[in-house]
Scaffold this motif. Structure first.
Motif, PDB file in Angstrom:
ATOM      1  N   ALA A 212      -7.253   7.952 -11.978  1.00 51.88           N
ATOM      2  CA  ALA A 212      -6.832   8.820 -10.869  1.00 51.88           C
ATOM      3  C   ALA A 212      -7.338   8.282  -9.534  1.00 51.88           C
ATOM      4  O   ALA A 212      -6.649   8.371  -8.505  1.00 51.88           O
ATOM      5  N   ASP A 213      -8.550   7.685  -9.528  1.00 48.95           N
ATOM      6  CA  ASP A 213      -9.088   7.113  -8.290  1.00 48.95           C
ATOM      7  C   ASP A 213      -8.279   5.900  -7.848  1.00 48.95           C
ATOM      8  O   ASP A 213      -8.038   5.703  -6.646  1.00 48.95           O
ATOM      9  N   THR A 214      -7.870   5.067  -8.803  1.00 46.44           N
ATOM     10  CA  THR A 214      -7.053   3.903  -8.458  1.00 46.44           C
ATOM     11  C   THR A 214      -5.712   4.334  -7.880  1.00 46.44           C
ATOM     12  O   THR A 214      -5.219   3.766  -6.908  1.00 46.44           O
ATOM     13  N   VAL A 215      -5.128   5.363  -8.479  1.00 50.68           N
ATOM     14  CA  VAL A 215      -3.848   5.878  -7.975  1.00 50.68           C
ATOM     15  C   VAL A 215      -4.018   6.436  -6.563  1.00 50.68           C
ATOM     16  O   VAL A 215      -3.206   6.172  -5.664  1.00 50.68           O
ATOM     17  N   ALA A 216      -5.105   7.174  -6.345  1.00 50.61           N
ATOM     18  CA  ALA A 216      -5.353   7.752  -5.022  1.00 50.61           C
ATOM     19  C   ALA A 216      -5.556   6.654  -3.983  1.00 50.61           C
ATOM     20  O   ALA A 216      -5.098   6.768  -2.828  1.00 50.61           O
ATOM     21  N   TYR A 217      -6.234   5.601  -4.365  1.00 48.99           N
ATOM     22  CA  TYR A 217      -6.460   4.443  -3.497  1.00 48.99           C
ATOM     23  C   TYR A 217      -5.122   3.824  -3.082  1.00 48.99           C
ATOM     24  O   TYR A 217      -4.866   3.564  -1.900  1.00 48.99           O
ATOM     25  N   ALA A 218      -4.241   3.632  -4.062  1.00 44.84           N
ATOM     26  CA  ALA A 218      -2.921   3.054  -3.782  1.00 44.84           C
ATOM     27  C   ALA A 218      -2.065   4.001  -2.935  1.00 44.84           C
ATOM     28  O   ALA A 218      -1.317   3.560  -2.050  1.00 44.84           O
ATOM     29  N   GLN A 219      -2.160   5.293  -3.204  1.00 46.19           N
ATOM     30  CA  GLN A 219      -1.369   6.263  -2.437  1.00 46.19           C
ATOM     31  C   GLN A 219      -1.751   6.248  -0.957  1.00 46.19           C
ATOM     32  O   GLN A 219      -0.889   6.328  -0.080  1.00 46.19           O
TER      33      GLN A 219
END
Length: 462
Positions: A212-219
């Motif tokens: 979820a943190d990686t996705v948030a970073y990309a978002q």
């Protein structure tokens, strides 16, 4: 009577007086007859041809196609309907291997497409679509974004980094795919300032942080770049963090369960995260070539333990050693087949019942038979390919047959592919089988009978 030149007269056995003007040539001695002089002329031609042949054998005259003599080969035309990429000149063998005689024990090609193991992030079998985040042929667009942070600001242009990365990755995949995959990069200019301190994002290779943190970073990266960037047909983004970004380290690729959308309605299906010193002088752009391999669905072929080099395949494959210093970073034939770059017609699927001689072209050539596969079980296969010092493998000190085992039950970074044979160095560069050498593997004997510029011939029998 029509005037006759000196050669006609000499051929007929006559001696003409010297020319009336200019330097006087020596009179040629009379051989006695036109036939004798004709034979003398033929003898001179034969001697000349012999001298040229001797010079060629001695190495004074070299021609394209011989060892160490590079030629420019055209990039094959993709068969998937995509535009033909601009050819990249690279030295590839041009002589054609002789046809392989009929092989006893040939199997249907599907028998050699061993299935993927279960519950693996990056399996090593078929189909590749089980782990690939995007298409493996045609044109693929990747956006490169350079980010900094309030606690790790960066100044200056990022253009040199972009050029270094895009040039290397595009060239590598064009060569390895025989022109069937064209990787195109989209530049996001400058450095993009993130909202929070770098450590807050929890993005690191050690545990790949939290999904979820990686996705948030990309978002957040997309939110900041999408308004001014054309993301048309972009399917992956590579995010490079500034050098002082504490908490963002390592290099990894993260397939996304749910795609991220852009204003152009593009679907971002994967993210490449890079940090931890990529900007240093000794940083190698091949690292991105390796990480993009994960986006294509490929497993790690190295051992991640700090005290280990690469005990499974050595330098053979950039999914093992991701460095331009590698002697043979070109991708293994097995992975190229899975990706659709080697056609089924170029694979010899066989389970011999007696001695068979198989002829393979160098894996780098992209023509003829390129791979020989013996299925050992539903999840294991014995694979042979011909490796020569050309193209990305130009640093190889020798050529020969590479033999390895594929086991699709084994996880990424734990040896799903293992090269067989004796070797004396970490690169495994001396593991290639030469003429007269053989090895025994899983009940089969592989013995090399020819090693030529056009490839290799080997016998295989139980």
């Amino acid at each position: 009577m029509a005037p006759r030149d000196r050669f006609e007269a000499w051929f007929d056995g006559e001696d003409l007086p010297p020319a009336s003007s200019g330097p006087s040539p020596r009179n040629l001695p009379r051989p006695g007859s036109g036939l004798t002089r004709f034979l003398a002329l033929i003898t001179a031609c034969v001697l000349f041809v012999g001298l040229v042949g001797g010079a060629h054998r001695a190495g004074f005259i070299r021609v394209p196609g011989e060892p160490d003599i590079g030629v420019v080969s055209p990039t094959p035309t993709p068969t998937d309907g995509s535009a033909t990429p601009t050819p990249t000149p690279s030295p590839t063998p041009t002589p054609t291997a002789p046809p392989t005689p009929d092989i006893a024990g040939r199997l249907p090609i599907e028998a050699c497409k061993i299935a993927n193991g279960e519950d693996l992030d990056f399996p090593s079998g078929f189909p590749i679509t089980d782990s690939a985040s995007l298409a493996t042929t045609g044109k693929v667009r990747i956006a490169i974004v350079f980010v900094d942070f309030p606690n790790a600001p960066k100044q200056g242009s990022s253009d040199s980094y972009f050029d270094r990365i895009s040039t290397r990755v595009t060239a590598d995949y064009r060569e390895m795919s025989f022109g069937k995959l064209n990787v195109e990069f989209v530049k996001v200019p400058g450095w993009i300032r993130m909202d929070k301190s770098s450590a807050v994002y929890n993005v690191s290779q050690e545990g790949r942080g939290d999904y979820a943190d990686t996705v948030a970073y990309a978002q957040e990266v997309l939110r900041k770049t999408d308004p001014q960037t054309d993301f048309t047909d972009v399917s992956s983004i590579a995010i490079f963090a500034a050098e002082d970004a504490v908490g963002i380290s390592g290099d990894y690729a993260q397939p996304l369960i749910d795609s991220l959308s852009t204003k152009e309605r593009s679907s971002i299906d994967s993210v490449i995260v890079t940090g931890g010193g990529w900007w240093l002088d000794d940083w190698d752009a091949t690292t991105v070539t390796h990480e993009f391999g994960h986006v294509l669905g490929l497993a790690d072929l190295y051992d991640p333990k700090p005290d280990s080099y690469s005990p499974y395949v050595g330098d053979f494959d950039l999914m093992s050693v991701a460095s331009t210093s590698s002697l043979a970073p070109s991708m293994l034939g097995w992975n190229r087949w899975r990706l659709g770059w080697i056609s089924d017609e170029s694979v010899v699927c066989v389970k011999p019942t007696a001695e068979n001689r198989i002829t393979l072209s160098p894996i780098q050539s992209g023509t003829g038979s390129l791979l020989a596969v013996i299925p050992l079980s539903a999840t294991r296969a014995l694979v042979m390919e011909s490796r020569h010092p050309v193209g990305m493998d130009s640093k190889l000190p020798t050529s020969g047959v590479l033999v390895y085992i594929v086991d699709t039950r084994v996880e990424s970074a734990k040896g799903p592919i293992k090269v067989l044979g004796e070797f004396t160095n970490q690169t495994m560069s001396d593991v290639l089988l030469g003429v007269g050498e053989y090895l025994e593997a899983s009940g089969w004997v592989v013995s090399v009978t020819r090693n030529e510029v056009w490839g290799n011939e080997f016998a295989i029998f139980p």
